[in-house]
Motif scaffolding. Structure first.
Motif, PDB file in Angstrom:
ATOM      1  N   ILE A 305       0.842  -1.186   0.000  1.00 58.39           N
ATOM      2  CA  ILE A 305       0.000   0.000   0.000  1.00 58.39           C
ATOM      3  C   ILE A 305       0.887   1.250   0.000  1.00 58.39           C
ATOM      4  CG2 ILE A 305      -1.582   1.363   1.418  1.00 58.39           C
ATOM      5  CD1 ILE A 305      -2.938  -1.219   2.231  1.00 58.39           C
ATOM      6  N   GLY A 306       0.572   2.171  -0.910  1.00 59.49           N
ATOM      7  CA  GLY A 306       1.327   3.413  -1.001  1.00 59.49           C
ATOM      8  C   GLY A 306       2.350   3.438  -2.116  1.00 59.49           C
ATOM      9  N   VAL A 307       2.666   2.269  -2.713  1.00 59.61           N
ATOM     10  CA  VAL A 307       3.690   2.239  -3.758  1.00 59.61           C
ATOM     11  C   VAL A 307       3.092   2.734  -5.070  1.00 59.61           C
ATOM     12  CG1 VAL A 307       3.315  -0.117  -4.623  1.00 59.61           C
ATOM     13  CG2 VAL A 307       5.602   0.861  -4.663  1.00 59.61           C
ATOM     14  N   THR A 308       3.899   3.433  -5.872  1.00 61.75           N
ATOM     15  CA  THR A 308       3.462   3.962  -7.162  1.00 61.75           C
ATOM     16  C   THR A 308       3.729   2.948  -8.260  1.00 61.75           C
ATOM     17  OG1 THR A 308       3.931   6.230  -6.439  1.00 61.75           O
ATOM     18  CG2 THR A 308       3.725   5.861  -8.809  1.00 61.75           C
ATOM     19  N   VAL A 309       2.705   2.680  -9.085  1.00 64.77           N
ATOM     20  CA  VAL A 309       2.828   1.660 -10.131  1.00 64.77           C
ATOM     21  C   VAL A 309       2.356   2.206 -11.469  1.00 64.77           C
ATOM     22  CG1 VAL A 309       2.536  -0.260  -8.521  1.00 64.77           C
ATOM     23  CG2 VAL A 309       0.516   0.711  -9.626  1.00 64.77           C
ATOM     24  N   THR A 310       2.872   1.604 -12.533  1.00 68.63           N
ATOM     25  CA  THR A 310       2.414   1.883 -13.894  1.00 68.63           C
ATOM     26  C   THR A 310       1.675   0.654 -14.399  1.00 68.63           C
ATOM     27  OG1 THR A 310       4.292   3.348 -14.307  1.00 68.63           O
ATOM     28  CG2 THR A 310       3.113   2.508 -16.233  1.00 68.63           C
ATOM     29  N   LEU A 311       0.549   0.861 -15.064  1.00 69.75           N
ATOM     30  CA  LEU A 311      -0.285  -0.243 -15.539  1.00 69.75           C
ATOM     31  C   LEU A 311      -0.113  -0.454 -17.048  1.00 69.75           C
ATOM     32  CD1 LEU A 311      -3.577   0.552 -13.576  1.00 69.75           C
ATOM     33  CD2 LEU A 311      -1.595  -0.810 -12.855  1.00 69.75           C
ATOM     34  N   SER A 312      -0.549  -1.617 -17.515  1.00 71.70           N
ATOM     35  CA  SER A 312      -0.396  -1.971 -18.919  1.00 71.70           C
ATOM     36  C   SER A 312      -1.228  -1.071 -19.845  1.00 71.70           C
ATOM     37  CB  SER A 312      -0.780  -3.435 -19.129  1.00 71.70           C
ATOM     38  OG  SER A 312      -2.101  -3.694 -18.662  1.00 71.70           O
ATOM     39  N   ASN A 313      -2.228  -0.392 -19.313  1.00 70.29           N
ATOM     40  CA  ASN A 313      -3.018   0.540 -20.128  1.00 70.29           C
ATOM     41  C   ASN A 313      -2.403   1.940 -20.164  1.00 70.29           C
ATOM     42  OD1 ASN A 313      -3.589   1.465 -17.568  1.00 70.29           O
ATOM     43  ND2 ASN A 313      -5.754   0.886 -17.606  1.00 70.29           N
ATOM     44  N   GLY A 314      -1.231   2.080 -19.536  1.00 70.50           N
ATOM     45  CA  GLY A 314      -0.531   3.363 -19.541  1.00 70.50           C
ATOM     46  C   GLY A 314      -0.831   4.251 -18.354  1.00 70.50           C
ATOM     47  N   TYR A 315      -1.869   3.931 -17.591  1.00 70.78           N
ATOM     48  CA  TYR A 315      -2.190   4.721 -16.411  1.00 70.78           C
ATOM     49  C   TYR A 315      -1.129   4.533 -15.331  1.00 70.78           C
ATOM     50  CZ  TYR A 315      -6.983   5.362 -18.215  1.00 70.78           C
ATOM     51  OH  TYR A 315      -8.082   5.700 -18.966  1.00 70.78           O
ATOM     52  N   LYS A 316      -1.012   5.545 -14.476  1.00 73.62           N
ATOM     53  CA  LYS A 316      -0.066   5.482 -13.364  1.00 73.62           C
ATOM     54  C   LYS A 316      -0.780   5.917 -12.096  1.00 73.62           C
ATOM     55  CE  LYS A 316       4.593   7.076 -12.042  1.00 73.62           C
ATOM     56  NZ  LYS A 316       5.757   7.894 -12.459  1.00 73.62           N
ATOM     57  N   GLY A 317      -0.527   5.185 -11.010  1.00 73.74           N
ATOM     58  CA  GLY A 317      -1.201   5.518  -9.769  1.00 73.74           C
ATOM     59  C   GLY A 317      -0.567   4.870  -8.560  1.00 73.74           C
ATOM     60  N   VAL A 318      -1.327   4.865  -7.452  1.00 68.97           N
ATOM     61  CA  VAL A 318      -0.820   4.402  -6.164  1.00 68.97           C
ATOM     62  C   VAL A 318      -1.691   3.244  -5.658  1.00 68.97           C
ATOM     63  CG1 VAL A 318      -0.405   5.056  -3.760  1.00 68.97           C
ATOM     64  CG2 VAL A 318       0.070   6.684  -5.594  1.00 68.97           C
ATOM     65  N   VAL A 319      -1.054   2.192  -5.173  1.00 66.77           N
ATOM     66  CA  VAL A 319      -1.785   1.078  -4.585  1.00 66.77           C
ATOM     67  C   VAL A 319      -2.440   1.558  -3.288  1.00 66.77           C
ATOM     68  CG1 VAL A 319      -1.583  -1.214  -3.527  1.00 66.77           C
ATOM     69  CG2 VAL A 319      -0.296  -0.670  -5.604  1.00 66.77           C
ATOM     70  N   VAL A 320      -3.771   1.384  -3.191  1.00 68.53           N
ATOM     71  CA  VAL A 320      -4.497   1.877  -2.017  1.00 68.53           C
ATOM     72  C   VAL A 320      -5.188   0.769  -1.231  1.00 68.53           C
ATOM     73  CG1 VAL A 320      -4.837   4.175  -2.981  1.00 68.53           C
ATOM     74  CG2 VAL A 320      -6.564   2.405  -3.399  1.00 68.53           C
ATOM     75  N   HIS A 321      -5.268  -0.442  -1.805  1.00 65.76           N
ATOM     76  CA  HIS A 321      -5.890  -1.556  -1.079  1.00 65.76           C
ATOM     77  C   HIS A 321      -5.359  -2.862  -1.639  1.00 65.76           C
ATOM     78  CE1 HIS A 321      -8.872  -3.818   1.204  1.00 65.76           C
ATOM     79  NE2 HIS A 321      -9.125  -4.501   0.099  1.00 65.76           N
ATOM     80  N   ILE A 322      -5.193  -3.843  -0.732  1.00 62.96           N
ATOM     81  CA  ILE A 322      -4.718  -5.169  -1.125  1.00 62.96           C
ATOM     82  C   ILE A 322      -5.789  -6.194  -0.805  1.00 62.96           C
ATOM     83  CG2 ILE A 322      -2.981  -6.958  -0.711  1.00 62.96           C
ATOM     84  CD1 ILE A 322      -1.084  -4.664   0.092  1.00 62.96           C
ATOM     85  N   HIS A 323      -6.112  -7.043  -1.784  1.00 62.97           N
ATOM     86  CA  HIS A 323      -7.009  -8.164  -1.551  1.00 62.97           C
ATOM     87  C   HIS A 323      -6.189  -9.300  -0.942  1.00 62.97           C
ATOM     88  CE1 HIS A 323     -10.147  -6.194  -3.858  1.00 62.97           C
ATOM     89  NE2 HIS A 323      -9.305  -6.030  -4.864  1.00 62.97           N
ATOM     90  N   THR A 324      -6.462  -9.647   0.301  1.00 64.78           N
ATOM     91  CA  THR A 324      -5.619 -10.639   0.974  1.00 64.78           C
ATOM     92  C   THR A 324      -5.643 -11.988   0.270  1.00 64.78           C
ATOM     93  OG1 THR A 324      -7.455 -11.126   2.483  1.00 64.78           O
ATOM     94  CG2 THR A 324      -5.790  -9.556   3.237  1.00 64.78           C
TER      95      THR A 324
END
Length: 374
Positions: A305-324
């Motif tokens: 949570i909190g790490v910045t990621v780039t997605l395959s669709n080109g969007y970029k954002g921050v992980v805000v929730h993890i599905h356990t």
């Protein structure tokens, strides 16, 4: 448990004016910087020189995001202080073995405190745990490996008594390094063959230190002895193969390798969790037990949570929730579109519901890929 609003950034991405979202401790468990502290260029430089890899900062884009520490900062602070005190005594050549403090009671207390906190949240996931300076890697590493191993042991289903032995063994697995010369232990360059052979002696030293220590189970001493053994016989000190390695040592071997890979060392940068898991899985069935790796993977927040990621669709954002249940498919708050333009209205994208979208890059990723037996 400590809960904070946060965003996770590598040290190299910090800018003056940012504010910390979590405390930073030194190897004595003393708070160096409190949450809310404003970062200056000088402070950022000191954090880098102290060997930190990532820090949590406050960010308006994630001011509603929270994450629980797997173990509270106060419990970790107390544990680090005790580890430093007792390991320093063992390392002091002026102290005779008969004069060691009785370490059994102290370390059993640490293990019990960790177990109590893990029991409060059975679904807890392992996040990054490197919010400490690396002045004394050994102390933090010993504590991290203990926490990881106890979590794995709980998921596996060990009894409280079994967990206590496993916890003591994991907390003291590297105690033999107290007898390794610092110029070898912290050498910034590649070790010579002779130096590497000296390092490997820490398993035997650890066994000798612990085997007759009052209050330390003999099995815990064997954990120190066997945690570098590997299934195919390529480990040390005895080159044991799978049937002869105790299962506690197998758990500790996985946790030990993972923490070493995800922590900055004098000779290489830290990996992010998903990178470290890839390295461990490259040794699945040969170095590490497959079923144990699966348990470990189920409890690791590979995209914290909190790490910045780039997605395959080109969007970029921050992980805000993890599905356990499926931690590799988190919810990502999209902050930038595929053209790299800042969105006026960020939105959350659940990768569990969008199977065609993948995480393709993580901010702070490095290219160093050391051996999983390091």
């Amino acid at each position: 448990m400590e809960v904070t609003t946060l965003r996770l950034l590598p040290i190299t991405s910090l800018q003056p004016g940012m504010r910390l979202a979590r405390k930073i401790f030194n190897d004595e468990g003393v708070i160096l910087l409190k949450e809310g502290a404003e970062l200056s260029a000088g402070i950022i430089r000191k954090l880098y020189n102290h060997g930190l890899d990532y820090v949590y900062i406050q960010d308006k884009d994630t001011d509603d995001v929270t994450a629980n520490d797997i173990v509270s900062a106060e419990t970790k602070r107390k544990a680090l202080k005790e580890i430093r005190t007792h390991f320093s005594s063992i390392a002091d050549p002026r102290v005779q073995k008969s004069s060691y403090p009785i370490i059994g009671k102290t370390f059993t207390g640490i293990v019990d405190s960790i177990l109590m906190e893990l029991s409060d949240n059975p679904e807890v996931m392992v996040m990054l745990m490197s919010m400490h300076t690396k002045d004394h890697y050994l102390y933090h590493h010993s504590l991290n490996v203990c926490i990881y191993t106890l979590l794995l042991g709980k998921v596996h289903g060990y009894s409280v008594d079994e967990l206590r032995v496993l916890g003591i063994g994991s907390l003291l697995h590297d105690v033999g390094k107290a007898h390794i010369p610092n110029e070898i232990l912290f050498k910034p360059g590649r070790l010579t063959d002779d130096e590497y052979n000296t390092i490997k002696l820490h398993t035997e030293y650890g066994f000798k230190i612990l085997k007759d220590e009052p209050g330390i189970p003999l099995l815990a001493a064997h954990c120190a002895y066997q945690h570098h053994e590997r299934l195919n016989g390529s480990g040390y000190p005895r080159g044991l193969t799978e049937p002869d390695i105790h299962e506690y040592a197998k758990w500790i071997g996985i946790a030990d390798s993972y923490d070493a890979l995800t922590t900055s060392r004098v000779y290489r940068a830290a990996m992010l969790p998903h990178q470290a898991l890839d390295v461990l899985y490259s040794g699945s069935g040969t170095l590490y037990d497959r079923s144990m790796l699966e348990v470990f993977k189920s409890r690791i927040a590979i995209y914290p949570i909190g790490v910045t990621v780039t997605l395959s669709n080109g969007y970029k954002g921050v992980v805000v929730h993890i599905h356990t249940a499926i931690p590799q498919r988190p919810i990502v708050r999209i902050l930038f579109n595929e053209a790299g333009e800042r969105l006026q209205a960020p939105f959350d994208l659940d990768l569990l519901a969008h199977h065609s979208v993948m995480i393709t890059a993580v901010e702070g990723m490095n290219a160093h890929m050391p051996s999983p037996t390091a």
